[in-house]
Design a protein around this motif. Structure first.
Motif, PDB file in Angstrom:
ATOM      1  N   CYS A 384       0.831  -1.204   0.000  1.00 24.13           N
ATOM      2  CA  CYS A 384       0.000   0.000   0.000  1.00 24.13           C
ATOM      3  C   CYS A 384       0.868   1.257   0.000  1.00 24.13           C
ATOM      4  O   CYS A 384       0.624   2.197  -0.764  1.00 24.13           O
ATOM      5  N   LEU A 385       1.898   1.268   0.835  1.00 24.19           N
ATOM      6  CA  LEU A 385       2.733   2.456   0.983  1.00 24.19           C
ATOM      7  C   LEU A 385       3.672   2.650  -0.197  1.00 24.19           C
ATOM      8  O   LEU A 385       3.744   3.730  -0.789  1.00 24.19           O
ATOM      9  N   ARG A 386       4.388   1.577  -0.550  1.00 24.32           N
ATOM     10  CA  ARG A 386       5.418   1.704  -1.585  1.00 24.32           C
ATOM     11  C   ARG A 386       4.819   1.693  -2.993  1.00 24.32           C
ATOM     12  O   ARG A 386       5.233   2.471  -3.858  1.00 24.32           O
ATOM     13  N   PHE A 439       6.582  10.630   5.863  1.00 23.95           N
ATOM     14  CA  PHE A 439       6.059   9.686   6.850  1.00 23.95           C
ATOM     15  C   PHE A 439       5.938   8.284   6.253  1.00 23.95           C
ATOM     16  O   PHE A 439       6.156   7.285   6.947  1.00 23.95           O
ATOM     17  N   VAL A 440       5.586   8.193   4.987  1.00 22.56           N
ATOM     18  CA  VAL A 440       5.515   6.879   4.328  1.00 22.56           C
ATOM     19  C   VAL A 440       6.878   6.194   4.378  1.00 22.56           C
ATOM     20  O   VAL A 440       6.977   4.993   4.686  1.00 22.56           O
ATOM     21  N   GLU A 441       7.942   6.920   4.086  1.00 29.24           N
ATOM     22  CA  GLU A 441       9.288   6.338   4.127  1.00 29.24           C
ATOM     23  C   GLU A 441       9.622   5.857   5.534  1.00 29.24           C
ATOM     24  O   GLU A 441      10.213   4.784   5.715  1.00 29.24           O
ATOM     25  N   LYS A 442       9.245   6.620   6.538  1.00 29.76           N
ATOM     26  CA  LYS A 442       9.486   6.227   7.922  1.00 29.76           C
ATOM     27  C   LYS A 442       8.713   4.971   8.273  1.00 29.76           C
ATOM     28  O   LYS A 442       9.250   4.036   8.905  1.00 29.76           O
ATOM     29  N   MET A 443       7.456   4.901   7.869  1.00 29.80           N
ATOM     30  CA  MET A 443       6.646   3.719   8.148  1.00 29.80           C
ATOM     31  C   MET A 443       7.224   2.481   7.469  1.00 29.80           C
ATOM     32  O   MET A 443       7.234   1.391   8.049  1.00 29.80           O
ATOM     33  N   LEU A 444       7.688   2.626   6.235  1.00 30.67           N
ATOM     34  CA  LEU A 444       8.267   1.488   5.524  1.00 30.67           C
ATOM     35  C   LEU A 444       9.467   0.932   6.268  1.00 30.67           C
ATOM     36  O   LEU A 444       9.657  -0.298   6.338  1.00 30.67           O
ATOM     37  N   GLU A 445      10.291   1.790   6.848  1.00 30.63           N
ATOM     38  CA  GLU A 445      11.428   1.324   7.634  1.00 30.63           C
ATOM     39  C   GLU A 445      10.958   0.552   8.859  1.00 30.63           C
ATOM     40  O   GLU A 445      11.480  -0.524   9.177  1.00 30.63           O
ATOM     41  N   SER A 507       3.954   1.913  16.604  1.00 31.96           N
ATOM     42  CA  SER A 507       3.409   3.177  17.067  1.00 31.96           C
ATOM     43  C   SER A 507       4.302   4.333  16.639  1.00 31.96           C
ATOM     44  O   SER A 507       5.532   4.217  16.626  1.00 31.96           O
ATOM     45  N   TRP A 508       3.648   5.429  16.246  1.00 36.77           N
ATOM     46  CA  TRP A 508       4.330   6.661  15.896  1.00 36.77           C
ATOM     47  C   TRP A 508       3.703   7.774  16.741  1.00 36.77           C
ATOM     48  O   TRP A 508       2.766   8.470  16.295  1.00 36.77           O
ATOM     49  N   PRO A 509       4.185   7.921  17.993  1.00 39.90           N
ATOM     50  CA  PRO A 509       3.537   8.859  18.927  1.00 39.90           C
ATOM     51  C   PRO A 509       3.452  10.285  18.396  1.00 39.90           C
ATOM     52  O   PRO A 509       2.455  10.973  18.638  1.00 39.90           O
TER      53      PRO A 509
END
Length: 528
Positions: A384-386, A439-445, A507-509
């Motif tokens: 979904c993200l990539r 944020f997408v790049e951060k979530m993928l990591e 989680s991404w506070p």
């Protein structure tokens, strides 16, 4: 339960198939929709007027378990000069309206689709010395038909079905399916509407993954170029032991290039998922964060369903920005006039969609959200993200255990009610989440461990019936009524991945976003 008999043998509920010159009186007694499809079969197989046929002993409309009244099986000689081997050709009868008297399908006129608008076909390579067609494909087709009838979701060319088990219950590598137009069967105009023919194509796991990561139509085109993997007519060979990428390694390069250039055209999946609004206290009487109230699921309004359907239709328009169409303030005559009437429209009265609780009309901005997925659904988050959001597109999860949805959108998608200022927004049980590229790049990591293709393993038995996914060109996929909790099992989106202890949380506070991967049993309960 089904029985095998020649189609010309008298059956318990239908007369023998009429010949091309059937007397008018006889033809008038024969179900008109069935007669029309038989006519197309006779055009292809004039020398096989009475093929073997698997027929449901107790018809679906009499309380039987099998939605397809018949599955006819023809012997096709193929064309060796064109790399088309001899094979068995299976054709279903029952997804379209055969009778026109509302016993199975509601008659909605001759201009639209007949019943669900299609029948299934399947082409199986004939083994040397095989004198009669195997009957297991008929049960495979019945399984797909049961899902369509239970959910009222329909298939279209390019869709894929993840089965997680050899289609014939052998040790074959052919464990999943793609769907495409039958290369020989032409659309049929019946007295009850139009019928098209969708062919099932058996594929290996690696080919299924490529269809998910890129697109189904692209993989089908590659299969057509490899004679042993399907050839021009996409004939399934259950003895095929190699994927198209093992047969021709250059094909993987074409897929990789397509993924890099195009991203994925998988715009949504039917899945086990849920969401909570963490910015509201649970005791709030007007809280609409939960998808269930008591034992009844919240339902997407007709307006929401229309918008989501249009989202899927418009999501892949070439050379245009992905657009989420606005929610119409008022439906006129129960229909949106920018599209043709749908099956859902025919099943819902104007009053059923006009009276919508205020909370389902009002769009709310949320401060903090909690997303919940089972492992198979969660494994598609990186796709979904990539494959979607980084290409300026959107991706939707629609719950199959409750009538709710989660749509991820990128900043390039116009018309969304989620914005960069308010990235989490809900319209009743439909949640939209807008994610920036950073944020997408951060979530993928952080989500990298969700899926490890090199460590996949598969069950020997199917834990629950597999269902389907859809692509952006399929506006009709959600036209049926929402399924009730437990009535339809979720679509197996991925092979069973490396198992880890559940629940698993991310989680991404700073973004006030939480994602949980939960066991399937959590979503099977009427209350989450």
């Amino acid at each position: 339960m089904a029985e095998l008999r020649p189609s010309g043998a008298p059956g318990p509920t239908a007369p023998p198939a009429p010949g091309p010159a059937a007397p008018p009186a006889f033809a008038s007694l024969f179900p008109p929709g069935l007669h029309a499809i038989y006519g197309e079969c006779r055009r292809l197989y004039p020398d096989q007027p009475n093929p073997l046929q698997v027929t449901a002993i107790v018809k679906y409309w009499l309380g039987g378990p099998d939605p397809l009244d018949y599955v006819s099986m023809y012997r096709n000689v193929g064309s060796p000069s064109a790399n088309i081997p001899e094979h068995w050709h299976y054709i279903s009868f029952g997804l379209s309206d055969l009778y026109g008297d509302n016993r199975v399908h509601e008659f909605t006129g001759t201009d639209g689709p007949s019943g669900f608008g299609f029948e299934l076909t399947f082409r199986l390579k004939r083994e040397t010395g095989e004198s009669a067609p195997p009957t297991w494909p008929a049960e495979l087709m019945q399984g797909l038909a049961r899902y369509v009838f239970q959910s009222e979701n329909t298939f279209c060319s390019g869709d894929h079905v993840s089965w997680h088990s050899p289609l014939d219950n052998s040790e074959s590598r052919i464990q999943h399916m793609l769907l495409t137009e039958d290369p020989q069967m032409q659309p049929v105009q019946t007295p009850f509407g139009v019928v098209t023919f969708l062919q099932i194509v058996g594929v290996c796991t690696e080919e299924l993954h490529s269809a998910q990561q890129w697109n189904g139509q692209g993989i089908l085109e590659l299969l057509r170029t490899v004679p042993v993997a399907g050839g021009p007519w996409l004939i399934t060979d259950m003895r095929r032991g190699e994927t198209i990428f093992e047969i021709d390694p250059h094909l993987q390069e074409r897929v990789d290039k397509g993924i890099e250039t195009d991203g994925s055209n998988l715009s949504g999946v039917s899945a086990k998922c849920a969401w909570d609004d963490l910015s509201r206290p649970p005791e709030d009487d007007e809280d609409s964060r939960s998808i269930c109230i008591g034992t009844q699921p919240r339902r997407l309004s007709g307006k929401d369903t229309e918008q989501i359907r249009e989202t899927l239709r418009r999501g892949l328009e070439i050379n245009s920005k992905p657009v989420l169409p606005p929610i119409n303030p008022q439906r006129q005559n129960g229909l949106n006039h920018d599209r043709a009437p749908s099956r859902k429209d025919s099943l819902e009265s104007d009053s059923s969609t006009a009276i919508i609780p205020h909370e389902l009309i009002r769009t709310r901005q949320l401060e903090s959200v909690h997303l919940k997925f089972n492992q198979e659904s969660g494994a598609l988050i990186p796709l979904c993200l990539r494959g979607r959001l980084l290409h300026g597109r959107h991706f939707t999860y629609k719950s199959i255990t409750g009538d709710m949805a989660i749509t991820f959108v990128s900043t390039g998608v116009e018309g969304a009610f989620a914005t960069e200022e308010h990235p989490y927004a809900a319209h009743g049980p439909w949640l939209q989440i807008l994610l920036t590229e950073e944020f997408v790049e951060k979530m993928l990591e952080d989500l990298e461990d969700l899926t490890s293709p090199e460590e996949v393993s598969y069950p020997h038995t199917l834990p629950h019936p597999p269902l389907w996914s859809w692509h952006g060109q399929s506006p009709h996929q959600w036209e049926g009524k929402g399924s009730q909790p437990g009535s339809v099992r979720p679509f197996c989106l991925q092979p069973q991945l490396r198992q880890f202890k559940l629940p698993k949380e991310y989680s991404w506070p700073e973004k006030k976003l939480k994602v949980s991967i939960l066991p399937d049993v959590v979503f099977d309960s009427p209350l989450h």
